[in-house]
Scaffold this motif. Structure first.
Motif, short mmCIF file in Angstrom:
data_model
loop_
_atom_site.label_atom_id
_atom_site.label_comp_id
_atom_site.label_asym_id
_atom_site.label_seq_id
_atom_site.Cartn_x
_atom_site.Cartn_y
_atom_site.Cartn_z
N ASP A 17 8.53 -0.56 -4.48
CA ASP A 17 8.18 -0.87 -3.09
C ASP A 17 6.68 -1.15 -2.94
O ASP A 17 6.29 -2.03 -2.17
CB ASP A 17 8.56 0.28 -2.16
CG ASP A 17 10.06 0.45 -2.02
OD1 ASP A 17 10.82 -0.52 -2.26
OD2 ASP A 17 10.49 1.56 -1.66
N ASP A 18 5.85 -0.40 -3.67
CA ASP A 18 4.40 -0.62 -3.62
C ASP A 18 4.05 -2.01 -4.13
O ASP A 18 3.22 -2.71 -3.55
CB ASP A 18 3.65 0.42 -4.45
CG ASP A 18 3.76 1.82 -3.90
OD1 ASP A 18 3.91 1.99 -2.67
OD2 ASP A 18 3.70 2.77 -4.71
N VAL A 19 4.67 -2.42 -5.22
CA VAL A 19 4.40 -3.73 -5.80
C VAL A 19 4.91 -4.82 -4.86
O VAL A 19 4.23 -5.83 -4.64
CB VAL A 19 5.03 -3.87 -7.21
CG1 VAL A 19 4.82 -5.27 -7.76
CG2 VAL A 19 4.44 -2.84 -8.15
N GLU A 20 6.08 -4.61 -4.26
CA GLU A 20 6.61 -5.60 -3.33
C GLU A 20 5.68 -5.79 -2.14
O GLU A 20 5.40 -6.91 -1.73
CB GLU A 20 8.00 -5.20 -2.87
CG GLU A 20 8.68 -6.28 -2.06
CD GLU A 20 10.18 -6.14 -2.09
OE1 GLU A 20 10.81 -6.76 -2.97
OE2 GLU A 20 10.70 -5.39 -1.25
N ALA A 21 5.18 -4.69 -1.59
CA ALA A 21 4.26 -4.78 -0.46
C ALA A 21 2.99 -5.54 -0.86
O ALA A 21 2.51 -6.40 -0.12
CB ALA A 21 3.90 -3.39 0.05
N ALA A 22 2.47 -5.26 -2.06
CA ALA A 22 1.27 -5.95 -2.54
C ALA A 22 1.54 -7.44 -2.75
O ALA A 22 0.69 -8.28 -2.46
CB ALA A 22 0.78 -5.30 -3.83
#
Length: 151
Positions: A17-22
Motif C-alpha cells: 500500500d505504501d508503494v502504491e500511494a507513492a
C-alpha cells in the motif's frame, strides 16, 4: 506522509500500500525518478498503458513515462475501489483509476481499470507489473458485475 517517507518505509519494511500511494503521488507530480523508485530492480518488470504495447524492463518503462510527462506534465490519476489479494511476499491490487484531463472543453475525467502487482524484494515492497485498460467516461456503479465468458 510524504512520498520520500513512504518510499523509505517501503524500503525498510512498509507495505505494498505504501508503494502504491507513492506510485500515484509520483504520477500526479510528474516525477519520473520517484515513480521509478517504486519499481523492482528486475529485468522482467512490465507495464501496459491503455491501448499500448507491453513495455518490459526499467528502461522501456522510464522512457514511456518520460514521454507521457513531457506531453502534458503530471498524470492526474486517483486510485479508488482497490481490491486486494495479498500473501507474505506478493500483492495484487485491482484499482479503478479516475483520470482527470484538461481538454479544450474544460476538465473532464475518465476511468481506467488497472492491476498493480507487488513483490517483497530485498529492497522492500516494489511494483513488478502495472497493467491499465481503458475504462469508461462514467464511474461504474456499485452493482456486482455480471459474469463474462472470455472464450
Amino acid at each position: 506522509m510524504s512520498t520520500k517517507t513512504r518510499l523509505r518505509a517501503a524500503t525498510i519494511g512498509g507495505t505494498a500500500d505504501d508503494v502504491e500511494a507513492a506510485f500515484y503521488e509520483a504520477l500526479q507530480r510528474g516525477d519520473v525518478d520517484a515513480l521509478m523508485d517504486c519499481w523492482a530492480d528486475e529485468d522482467e518488470i512490465f507495464c501496459v498503458h491503455p491501448g499500448g504495447p507491453r513495455l518490459v524492463g526499467a528502461d522501456a518503462i522510464r522512457s514511456a513515462f518520460e514521454n507521457m510527462f513531457g506531453h502534458g506534465g503530471a498524470i492526474h490519476a486517483t486510485p479508488a475501489r482497490v481490491r486486494k489479494v495479498e500473501s507474505l511476499a506478493s500483492a495484487v491490487h485491482n484499482v479503478l483509476e479516475r483520470v482527470d484531463v484538461l481538454t479544450t472543453e474544460g476538465r473532464k475525467h475518465a476511468f481506467v481499470l488497472a492491476t498493480n502487482v507487488y513483490h517483497k524484494t530485498a529492497q522492500g515492497w516494489r511494483m513488478v507489473a502495472h497493467h491499465a485498460s481503458p475504462g469508461s467516461a462514467q464511474e461504474p456503479g456499485d452493482a456486482p458485475e455480471a459474469p463474462q465468458t472470455l472464450h
